[in-house]
Design a protein around this motif. Structure first.
Motif, PDB file in Angstrom:
ATOM      1  N   THR A 183      -0.521   2.557  -2.721  1.00  0.00           N
ATOM      2  CA  THR A 183      -0.442   3.924  -2.213  1.00  0.00           C
ATOM      3  C   THR A 183      -0.784   4.933  -3.306  1.00  0.00           C
ATOM      4  OG1 THR A 183       1.383   3.124  -0.871  1.00  0.00           O
ATOM      5  CG2 THR A 183       1.049   5.506  -0.928  1.00  0.00           C
ATOM      6  N   GLN A 184      -0.191   4.720  -4.481  1.00  0.00           N
ATOM      7  CA  GLN A 184      -0.490   5.632  -5.599  1.00  0.00           C
ATOM      8  C   GLN A 184      -1.970   5.626  -5.936  1.00  0.00           C
ATOM      9  OE1 GLN A 184       2.215   3.875  -8.382  1.00  0.00           O
ATOM     10  NE2 GLN A 184       3.534   5.691  -8.435  1.00  0.00           N
ATOM     11  N   TYR A 193      -4.509   4.865  -4.126  1.00  0.00           N
ATOM     12  CA  TYR A 193      -5.385   5.436  -3.104  1.00  0.00           C
ATOM     13  C   TYR A 193      -5.178   6.941  -2.984  1.00  0.00           C
ATOM     14  CZ  TYR A 193      -8.019   5.817   1.214  1.00  0.00           C
ATOM     15  OH  TYR A 193      -8.957   6.152   2.145  1.00  0.00           O
ATOM     16  N   ASP A 194      -3.907   7.361  -2.981  1.00  0.00           N
ATOM     17  CA  ASP A 194      -3.634   8.763  -2.715  1.00  0.00           C
ATOM     18  C   ASP A 194      -3.734   9.639  -3.956  1.00  0.00           C
ATOM     19  OD1 ASP A 194      -3.295   8.193  -0.115  1.00  0.00           O
ATOM     20  OD2 ASP A 194      -1.095   8.154  -0.152  1.00  0.00           O
ATOM     21  N   GLU A 195      -3.469   9.044  -5.121  1.00  0.00           N
ATOM     22  CA  GLU A 195      -3.509   9.858  -6.338  1.00  0.00           C
ATOM     23  C   GLU A 195      -4.400   9.196  -7.390  1.00  0.00           C
ATOM     24  OE1 GLU A 195       0.674   9.994  -7.370  1.00  0.00           O
ATOM     25  OE2 GLU A 195       1.044  10.104  -5.213  1.00  0.00           O
ATOM     26  N   SER A 243     -11.211   6.789  -7.936  1.00  0.00           N
ATOM     27  CA  SER A 243     -11.415   7.426  -6.636  1.00  0.00           C
ATOM     28  C   SER A 243     -12.610   6.819  -5.909  1.00  0.00           C
ATOM     29  CB  SER A 243     -11.630   8.923  -6.851  1.00  0.00           C
ATOM     30  OG  SER A 243     -12.180   9.503  -5.692  1.00  0.00           O
ATOM     31  N   ARG A 301     -12.414  12.006   0.866  1.00  0.00           N
ATOM     32  CA  ARG A 301     -12.417  10.797   1.701  1.00  0.00           C
ATOM     33  C   ARG A 301     -13.004  11.140   3.074  1.00  0.00           C
ATOM     34  NH1 ARG A 301     -11.155   6.893  -1.910  1.00  0.00           N
ATOM     35  NH2 ARG A 301      -9.091   7.062  -2.834  1.00  0.00           N
ATOM     36  N   HIS A 335     -10.806  12.642   5.620  1.00  0.00           N
ATOM     37  CA  HIS A 335     -10.278  13.979   5.349  1.00  0.00           C
ATOM     38  C   HIS A 335     -11.268  15.065   5.763  1.00  0.00           C
ATOM     39  CE1 HIS A 335      -7.355  12.195   2.195  1.00  0.00           C
ATOM     40  NE2 HIS A 335      -6.755  12.382   3.357  1.00  0.00           N
ATOM     41  N   GLN A 370      -8.724  17.769   2.581  1.00  0.00           N
ATOM     42  CA  GLN A 370      -8.139  17.438   1.275  1.00  0.00           C
ATOM     43  C   GLN A 370      -9.235  16.954   0.339  1.00  0.00           C
ATOM     44  OE1 GLN A 370      -4.943  14.551   1.504  1.00  0.00           O
ATOM     45  NE2 GLN A 370      -4.855  14.400  -0.718  1.00  0.00           N
ATOM     46  N   HIS A 374      -9.962  15.585  -3.990  1.00  0.00           N
ATOM     47  CA  HIS A 374      -9.485  15.334  -5.354  1.00  0.00           C
ATOM     48  C   HIS A 374     -10.515  15.881  -6.322  1.00  0.00           C
ATOM     49  CE1 HIS A 374      -7.221  11.984  -3.315  1.00  0.00           C
ATOM     50  NE2 HIS A 374      -6.261  12.617  -3.968  1.00  0.00           N
TER      51      HIS A 374
END
Lengths: 274, 362, 287
Positions: free
Chosen positions: B222-223, B225-227, B234, B271, B274, B342, B344
């Motif tokens: 999770t970390q 992928y999301d952060e 990424s 992504r 998103h 969203q 990054h």
């Protein structure tokens, strides 16, 4: 393949290999070089350019060249027949190809001499019908060397022919090539490096061959005397300098041939993509 | 057994395979070493196993320095990429090997060995194959036998090199879940190497992303992928659209919902899921056209062409649930509006290798 | 409408097939050439050895074989093989292990060096030992001072045979072990096997057929070597004559039956070698 660092036994294996190689190969071989260094350049040239020795080099190289060429021609046909066709007794004939490897050269020598001597089975036939005498003539040397050379050619060409990607032939055929065109433009160019390697192997072996030749050659100086025999003769006459000089010359030629053969084999491997 | 790597470096000639790697793996984790080929992940695994020696650095197992300890004494179980089953031995003999080569004093007797081997073969559901030879097995079966063989010596750590690399897609899927469940059952620290981000996400509890001999990021799926910590992670994990502030039209990006004011980055990674897409009516003036779409199962992938960037068309990928796609009645050639939910932001210091930058939907 | 494309396609197939297959006349012509050649150059010599050996009957053959000189030659040949083959086998395994399992400087040079005796004339292989240990050789005076005979004696024969036969085992093992890789061996180590356990339980079973193949060829050459041995032996009957030398000596004495009796033993050795070789190739899945 990356090397493994944890495999045991590196030091003993390499150590044994090096000690053994030094004792059995390097030290004896370097003796030859060491001994030849005791000869001056003029002495060496005088020995090597002696008429009888030059003649023997001509006999050795000439007959090895002819034999390797003949063996390459028939070897290619034999390899082709063994790989591309099926017929009764194929496995037997295939196994028999290695006979010259397995048969001690002295045996091959007396057998060939017996067959080809003027009153021998084939010798008489050839003499009576064509007036050709084989044994005790340079032709006899060629015959013996062909016998020795055959497996070298067959066993280098055969695997390449076996691995040959026949879809290349199909592709050529689909573009309208004839059988002859396919052979000359597709198959032969792919076989050529292997065939040349077989030729070189045969030639190298033929130049140094001794046992199978001396019985059939007649060993007449200037006519049918091969280099290895001349070395033996010099030794028997306790002419160490002569023997050393000739042997060194042969050795250098062998190394050169070995180098050529290694390059050829590299070429074959690259061609067949291994 | 916990594993600590301190400043591990390894060179092959002039090539630096690993560059000062520091990593802690607590007891009982299921860790994936993830990265593109040549990133050093297999070398790292082999160093942990003791099959390779690092040029510098330490390997601590359960807190003790075991850097120079022989592979035979480390108490690891290693499953090789191509399984390395002993081809001249039956399945049973393969699994029993590790027990039979123990020194006489600690070697169990044959009946104990037999019980243990059959128990292990039952664990991998292959006891019925015990008298077969490796070449009579399928790839998936070989894989499970290799695992049983590694487990026979009761290792403290299980190491697997590309465990599913040589398998068919369907077998691979099945074995991934099986490995995760087996880990839950045995709870032995397990590390596996993979180049497949999906596999790492699906199986591992912790992922270590490696690139060019360095750790890019470590964390839970999770970390990661999301952060994602940097643009390499990424792009390597999941799919990403990359927008460059300098090359792309920042006004358009702002209109699409990206906040430009409080960011210090120069590239935005977005992504596909998103990105929201809405159909516009035929006369609307929009630079974006739906050029193609593909059905991926539960989601639909949309290929959008943006004519607005410096005169050259740029392709943007978006994804939406297929139900939503049906309702939206989108079709090829439609003009659409786009909303970015969203993004990054990354500062791209040096460009990555082309394959990392363009591995979008291969 | 449908018939036309079919016609075209059948016509095309037959054209393609003729371009892919040799015509029958060529096929049978080539088989005839190949088989005549094999018959003349290979079958005929083999048959002749056997024919000549028994030309004066079984008794004469047996008498020729049971002559003390011939028996001594057989013994010496066996002794030579018994010493050289094991030594070269151990060397072959050690060399193949070092070359295929480790990286080190000069590896390709070492590999080339192993092939060397194949490209050196057998006569030269003998000459180098004469230059080293002969009367006029490097160690000649030292050896004669200590009353040690190497040349014109059994040690010389063994040394020369070692030289000509040492590549055989290594040459069979190196490509095989290279191709095999070392994953299985690493797996054995990771399961706790010791070096010897790994070698005897994993490596050896995997290379055993190639090893036997190499040993077989090495043995055939060790028993049959003529040129190198001829130079160092001095042809002393009953003492330094191996079987191939005995063939030469008898032949030069016009003892045809004797020569062919010895030759027939060597020929049987060759046949046994060929049969075993074919079996081993089949076992290894070569060809």
């Amino acid at each position: 393949m990356s090397q493994s660092q944890i495999m045991p036994g590196f030091k003993p294996a390499l150590g044994y290999t090096l000690v053994y190689l030094s004792l059995v190969v390097l030290i004896p071989l370097s003796t030859l070089i060491f001994k030849s260094l005791q000869l001056s350049w003029e002495d060496y040239l005088a020995i090597i350019t002696h008429k009888r020795i030059v003649a023997s080099f001509q006999v050795s190289f000439g007959s090895a060249l002819v034999a390797a060429a003949v063996a390459s021609f028939f070897g290619l046909i034999i390899a082709w027949v063994l790989v591309r066709y099926t017929f009764a007794g194929q496995k037997f004939f295939d196994a028999l190809i290695d006979l010259p490897f397995a048969l001690p050269t002295a045996v091959a020598g007396i057998v060939l001499a017996t067959i080809f001597q003027p009153n021998g089975f084939l010798g008489k036939l050839l003499l009576d019908t064509f007036g050709i005498q084989v044994a005790f003539k340079p032709l006899g040397i060629v015959v013996a060397l062909i016998f020795i050379s055959i497996p070298f050619v067959v066993r280098t060409v055969q695997p390449v022919l076996q691995e040959f990607d026949t879809s290349m032939e199909e592709a050529a055929a689909s573009m309208g090539a004839s059988r002859l065109q396919i052979f000359s433009k597709i198959i032969f160019p792919n076989l050529f490096p292997a065939l040349l390697t077989g030729f070189a192997l045969s030639f190298a072996r033929g130049v140094g061959e001794y046992g199978s030749v001396i019985f059939i050659a007649g060993n007449l100086p200037y006519v049918s005397e091969i280099v290895p025999l001349l070395i033996v003769t010099k030794l028997e006459q306790y002419d160490m300098e002569g023997a050393t000089a000739i042997a060194l010359t042969m050795l250098v030629i062998s190394f050169a041939l070995l180098l050529v053969i290694n390059l050829l084999q590299h070429w074959v491997r690259k061609r067949s993509g291994q | 057994m916990s594993i600590v790597l301190e400043n591990i470096s390894k060179n092959f000639g002039a090539f630096s395979a690993l560059d000062r790697i520091n990593l802690e793996i607590p007891e009982g984790e299921l860790v994936a070493l993830l990265g593109p080929s040549g990133c050093g992940k297999t070398t790292l695994l082999r160093i942990i196993a003791g099959l390779e020696r690092p040029d510098a650095g330490k390997v601590l197992l359960s807190g003790e320095d075991k850097t120079d300890l022989d592979v035979r004494k480390r108490g690891i179980g290693f499953v090789f990429q191509h399984y390395a089953l002993f081809r001249h031995m039956t399945v049973f003999d393969n699994v029993a090997f590790g027990l039979r080569v123990k020194p006489k004093s600690s070697r169990p007797n044959e009946s104990v060995i037999a019980d243990k081997v059959h128990a292990l073969l039952n664990l991998v559901h292959l006891d019925w194959l015990h008298d077969r030879f490796p070449d009579q097995l399928s790839g998936g079966q070989r894989q499970r036998i290799a695992l049983a063989r590694a487990l026979a010596v009761e290792p403290n750590v299980l190491l697997l090199d590309e465990p599913f690399g040589a398998l068919d897609a369907s077998v691979r899927k099945e074995l991934r879940l099986w490995l995760r469940h087996l880990h839950n059952e045995l709870n032995v620290t397990t590390i596996f190497v993979t180049h497949d981000q999906e596999e790492a996400m699906e199986v591992a509890s912790q992922i270590v992303v490696l690139n060019r001999g360095k750790i890019e990021q470590k964390g839970s799926p999770t970390q990661i992928y999301d952060e994602p910590k940097n643009d390499f992670v990424s792009q390597f994990i999941g799919h990403t659209n990359v927008f460059h502030l300098e090359q792309d039209d920042s006004a358009w990006l702002k209109n699409s919902g990206i906040v430009l004011d409080d960011t210090d980055g120069i590239t935005a990674h977005v992504r596909p899921h998103h990105i929201g897409v809405e159909k516009l009516d035929g006369n609307a003036a929009s630079p974006i056209t739906l050029t193609d779409w593909q059905h991926l199962g539960a989601t639909i992938r949309l290929e959008l062409s943006n004519e607005g960037f410096n005169g050259t068309a740029k392709v943007i990928y978006a994804e939406m649930p297929s139900d939503q796609f049906k309702q939206s009645r989108l079709k090829r050639g439609d003009k659409v509006s786009v909303f970015i939910r969203q993004a990054h932001w990354f500062n791209l210091e040096k460009p990555h290798a082309p394959e990392a930058a363009t591995n979008f939907y291969l | 409408m449908i018939a036309i494309p079919q016609e075209i396609s059948t016509a095309k197939t037959s054209v393609t097939a003729s371009a892919l297959r040799d015509p029958d006349w060529l096929k049978y012509g080539l088989i005839a050439v190949a088989l005549s050649f094999i018959f003349l150059f290979l079958c005929l010599p083999l048959g002749l050895v056997i024919f000549q050996a028994f030309s004066k009957g079984l008794v004469a053959f047996w008498e020729a074989l049971s002559q003390p000189d011939t028996l001594a030659a057989i013994k010496l040949t066996l002794l030579t093989a018994l010493i050289t083959v094991p030594l070269n086998t151990v060397f072959g395994i050690a060399a193949a292990w070092a070359i295929t399992r480790f990286e080190f400087k000069g590896k390709s040079f070492l590999t080339t060096l192993i092939d060397l005796p194949f490209s050196v004339s057998p006569v030269i292989s003998g000459v180098i030992f004469v230059l080293l240990f002969g009367l006029q050789g490097v160690f000649g005076s030292w050896l004669s001072g200590h009353d040690i005979k190497i040349i014109f004696a059994v040690p010389g024969i063994i040394l020369a045979t070692l030289f000509v036969t040492f590549p055989f085992v290594a040459r069979q093992l190196i490509p095989l072990m290279q191709e095999m890789g070392h994953e299985e061996e690493e797996a054995a180590l990771s399961l706790g096997a010791s070096g010897w356990q790994m070698f005897f339980q994993i490596t050896l079973p995997n290379i055993k057929w190639a090893l036997l193949y190499g040993v077989l060829l090495c043995n055939a050459r060790a028993m049959g070597e003529f040129g190198a041995v001829s130079v160092v032996s001095g042809h002393i009957r009953g003492l330094t004559n191996t079987l191939p030398l005995q063939v030469e000596v008898s032949y030069n004495d016009y003892d045809v039956v004797g020569a062919f009796a010895s030759a027939s033993i060597l020929a049987s050795l060759a046949i046994v070698t060929l049969v075993l070789k074919t079996l081993l190739e089949w076992k290894q899945g070569i060809r």
